[in-house]
Enzyme design. Structure first.
Site, PDB file in Angstrom:
ATOM      1  N   CYS A 162      10.910   6.977  39.143  1.00  0.00           N
ATOM      2  CA  CYS A 162      10.664   5.823  40.026  1.00  0.00           C
ATOM      3  C   CYS A 162      12.010   5.218  40.428  1.00  0.00           C
ATOM      4  O   CYS A 162      12.347   4.093  40.061  1.00  0.00           O
ATOM      5  CB  CYS A 162       9.773   4.785  39.361  1.00  0.00           C
ATOM      6  SG  CYS A 162       8.231   5.466  38.771  1.00  0.00           S
ATOM      7  N   ALA A 163      12.781   6.000  41.176  1.00  0.00           N
ATOM      8  CA  ALA A 163      14.207   5.713  41.356  1.00  0.00           C
ATOM      9  C   ALA A 163      14.565   4.920  42.606  1.00  0.00           C
ATOM     10  O   ALA A 163      15.624   4.297  42.670  1.00  0.00           O
ATOM     11  CB  ALA A 163      14.968   7.024  41.401  1.00  0.00           C
ATOM     12  N   CYS A 181      10.052  -5.380  37.105  1.00  0.00           N
ATOM     13  CA  CYS A 181      10.532  -6.666  37.639  1.00  0.00           C
ATOM     14  C   CYS A 181       9.317  -7.598  37.779  1.00  0.00           C
ATOM     15  O   CYS A 181       9.054  -8.131  38.849  1.00  0.00           O
ATOM     16  CB  CYS A 181      11.260  -6.486  38.964  1.00  0.00           C
ATOM     17  SG  CYS A 181      10.311  -5.657  40.243  1.00  0.00           S
ATOM     18  N   PRO A 197      14.952   2.245  45.697  1.00  0.00           N
ATOM     19  CA  PRO A 197      16.002   2.773  46.588  1.00  0.00           C
ATOM     20  C   PRO A 197      17.275   3.226  45.881  1.00  0.00           C
ATOM     21  O   PRO A 197      18.218   3.632  46.545  1.00  0.00           O
ATOM     22  CB  PRO A 197      16.293   1.580  47.506  1.00  0.00           C
ATOM     23  CG  PRO A 197      16.000   0.378  46.665  1.00  0.00           C
ATOM     24  CD  PRO A 197      14.856   0.774  45.773  1.00  0.00           C
ATOM     25  N   GLY A 198      17.318   3.161  44.551  1.00  0.00           N
ATOM     26  CA  GLY A 198      18.396   3.884  43.878  1.00  0.00           C
ATOM     27  C   GLY A 198      19.457   3.050  43.180  1.00  0.00           C
ATOM     28  O   GLY A 198      20.476   3.607  42.751  1.00  0.00           O
TER      29      GLY A 198
HETATM   30  C1  LIG Z   1      10.512  -0.898  41.054  1.00  0.00           C
HETATM   31  S1  LIG Z   1      10.648   0.322  42.253  1.00  0.00           S
HETATM   32  C2  LIG Z   1      12.035   1.233  41.687  1.00  0.00           C
HETATM   33  C3  LIG Z   1      13.375   0.576  41.926  1.00  0.00           C
HETATM   34  C4  LIG Z   1      14.538   1.509  41.587  1.00  0.00           C
HETATM   35  N1  LIG Z   1      14.472   1.975  40.226  1.00  0.00           N
HETATM   36  C5  LIG Z   1      15.880   0.861  41.810  1.00  0.00           C
HETATM   37  O1  LIG Z   1      16.531   0.433  40.862  1.00  0.00           O
HETATM   38  O2  LIG Z   1      16.324   0.834  42.961  1.00  0.00           O
HETATM   39  C6  LIG Z   1       9.322   1.365  41.853  1.00  0.00           C
HETATM   40  C7  LIG Z   1       9.293   2.696  42.580  1.00  0.00           C
HETATM   41  O3  LIG Z   1       8.232   3.462  42.038  1.00  0.00           O
HETATM   42  C8  LIG Z   1       7.833   4.386  43.029  1.00  0.00           C
HETATM   43  N2  LIG Z   1       6.549   4.980  42.578  1.00  0.00           N
HETATM   44  C9  LIG Z   1       5.321   4.410  42.562  1.00  0.00           C
HETATM   45  N3  LIG Z   1       4.419   5.250  42.034  1.00  0.00           N
HETATM   46  C10 LIG Z   1       5.079   6.385  41.689  1.00  0.00           C
HETATM   47  C11 LIG Z   1       4.706   7.629  41.110  1.00  0.00           C
HETATM   48  N4  LIG Z   1       3.439   7.879  40.755  1.00  0.00           N
HETATM   49  N5  LIG Z   1       5.662   8.547  40.938  1.00  0.00           N
HETATM   50  C12 LIG Z   1       6.934   8.316  41.295  1.00  0.00           C
HETATM   51  N6  LIG Z   1       7.346   7.171  41.850  1.00  0.00           N
HETATM   52  C13 LIG Z   1       6.444   6.204  42.044  1.00  0.00           C
HETATM   53  C14 LIG Z   1       7.797   3.558  44.281  1.00  0.00           C
HETATM   54  O4  LIG Z   1       7.893   4.362  45.428  1.00  0.00           O
HETATM   55  C15 LIG Z   1       9.022   2.639  44.074  1.00  0.00           C
HETATM   56  O5  LIG Z   1      10.124   3.145  44.769  1.00  0.00           O
END
Ligand SMILES: C[S@@+](CC[C@H](N)C(=O)[O-])C[C@H]1O[C@@H](n2cnc3c(N)ncnc32)[C@H](O)[C@@H]1O
Length: 416
Positions: free
Chosen positions: A233-234, A348, A236-237
């Site tokens: 769940c990376a 968050c 926008p990175g």
């Molecule tokens: C909290 S955000 C991540 C923020 C990121 N870690 C950062 O520091 O920039 C959660 C992310 O989980 C992704 N997501 C949701 N369900 C998912 C799944 N089943 N598998 C992979 N990614 C998933 C979303 O697209 C979103 O980008």
């Protein structure tokens, strides 16, 4: 402020309050200059941060609730008068002109004029005595139950000001950023509204925007240099960049192709690298990793000070499917982790059910799983951030003298 910016702010408010769309998903109005677009966004966000108190100040002057478009004009003008302290003459004139322009509001221009003239005189005192905008019950209830009414009020108050902008510096980078202060946890803090893309060092990738709280989960993971690390769940990175900058061999995975494109852009700007995978985390299979960062999808209720639209848009019905997904993600991630490896789970969110409770429940589901207790002072934080099960709990009411911090939960787990 010109009429066009106010009109754009009204369209934005309609998108959020009536259509229930997040600000980030609304199309920008490219007919406006960038400055007017910024003004419109600021004004709409002011209304969203103070909607309840503004409505309470308007209500005594209304015989009955006006149609939504007219009410929106009143709310906009009330925010300019009572929150921004703008000159009453210009604000009332513009609101009346906006009402006359609107198809459904032209016949209400007289009412708008009369209400706002009274509000300009009596409103400031009334507004000063109003409590800050309340959180909806599905957020306020669990927060109050866990931390008490006083903390709930402090969190609501912390949602009102525009938040500062925090940067994470690439190791070794030392851009000259006037007005920046170094936070105890190492992030650089800039005044609210700073245009980050214009700062020296932006183009060369010396830093990236990341709230001070969001920068901590990677640090909780400990030394990652040379390790194979999965950033699940990376996008926008922000955390991918931190992990790569610290020398990890990172795999960054996210479900969303458009959000993965942002990971790619961020890596390119900062000159950092990661293996990128677009797909469902629950389907990911690979040789076991040394460490995993699971920044799970959540209600994002810890970021309301940055996203004042969130309480107006997010339905409480999202909580249950999100907590179920978080649980599945923890279980799947543990299966991808080497014995003795470390997994940081973070969200968050302000809701314990997306933080403390998830970890407590995971400890019950997985024999031998344990928490490596967080050491907040070692990260530049406060021991008051420690949560009973060994994680860190951050809330927007913390660091009041430094400008607050986003709500976040994180814990570092290790498996046998
Ligand atoms: C909290 S955000 C991540 C923020 C990121 N870690 C950062 O520091 O920039 C959660 C992310 O989980 C992704 N997501 C949701 N369900 C998912 C799944 N089943 N598998 C992979 N990614 C998933 C979303 O697209 C979103 O980008």
């Amino acid at each position: 402020m010109g009429l066009e910016a106010r009109q754009a702010a009204l369209r934005t408010l309609d998108g959020v309050l009536r259509e229930k769309r997040m600000l980030a998903h609304l199309p920008g109005d490219t007919r406006l200059s960038p400055a007017d677009q910024a003004r419109a966004a600021r004004l709409a966000s002011l209304v969203l941060r103070h909607l309840g108190p503004l409505d309470a100040c308007i209500a005594p002057y209304l015989d009955r609730k006006p149609p939504l478009p007219a009410l929106m004009i009143l709310r906009l003008a009330a925010a300019e008068l009572l929150v921004a302290g703008e000159d009453a003459h210009g604000v009332v004139d513009s609101a009346v002109t906006l009402a006359k322009r609107g198809k459904g509001t032209a016949r209400m221009a007289g009412m708008v004029n009369a209400v706002l003239r009274k509000l300009a005189v009596e409103g400031p005192d009334r507004f000063a005595h109003e409590a800050p905008q309340r959180l909806p019950g599905w957020i306020a209830g669990p927060v109050k139950k866990r931390w008490g009414a006083e903390t709930l009020r402090a969190i609501e108050a912390a949602h009102l000001p525009l938040p500062p902008i925090d940067l994470t510096l690439k190791p070794g980078a030392a851009p000259d950023l006037p007005g920046a202060t170094r936070l105890p946890t190492g992030s650089l803090r800039l005044p609210a509204g700073t245009q980050v893309t214009a700062l020296p060092g932006y183009d060369t990738g010396a830093f990236w925007v990341q709230d001070a709280a969001a920068a901590l989960p990677v640090r909780l993971l400990g030394d990652v240099a040379g390790l194979r690390v999965l950033d699940l769940c990376a996008a926008p990175g922000g955390k991918t960049l931190q992990l790569s900058a610290l020398g990890a061999d990172v795999t960054a995975l996210d479900l969303s192709p458009s959000r993965m494109a942002r990971v790619e852009q961020n890596l390119a700007r900062t000159g950092l690298s990661a293996t990128r995978v677009t797909g469902d985390a629950l389907d990911h299979d690979a040789p076991a990793y040394d460490a995993i960062l699971l920044d799970a999808p959540c209600t994002a209720t810890g970021t309301i000070r940055r996203h004042p639209d969130l309480p107006h848009v997010k339905p409480w019905t999202e909580v249950e499917p999100l907590t179920r997904l978080q649980m599945q993600l923890i279980d799947h991630a543990l299966g991808l982790l080497k014995p003795g490896g470390r997994l940081v789970f973070c969200t968050c969110s302000l809701l314990p059910v997306e933080g403390e409770f998830q970890v407590t429940a995971a400890l019950k589901r997985h024999e031998g799983l344990r928490v490596i207790p967080a050491d907040a002072p070692a990260l530049g934080g406060d021991s008051a951030w420690h949560s009973p099960e060994g994680g860190l709990r951050l809330r927007p009411d913390l660091w009041p003298d430094l400008g607050g911090i986003d709500g976040f939960y994180m814990a570092c787990l290790t498996r046998p």
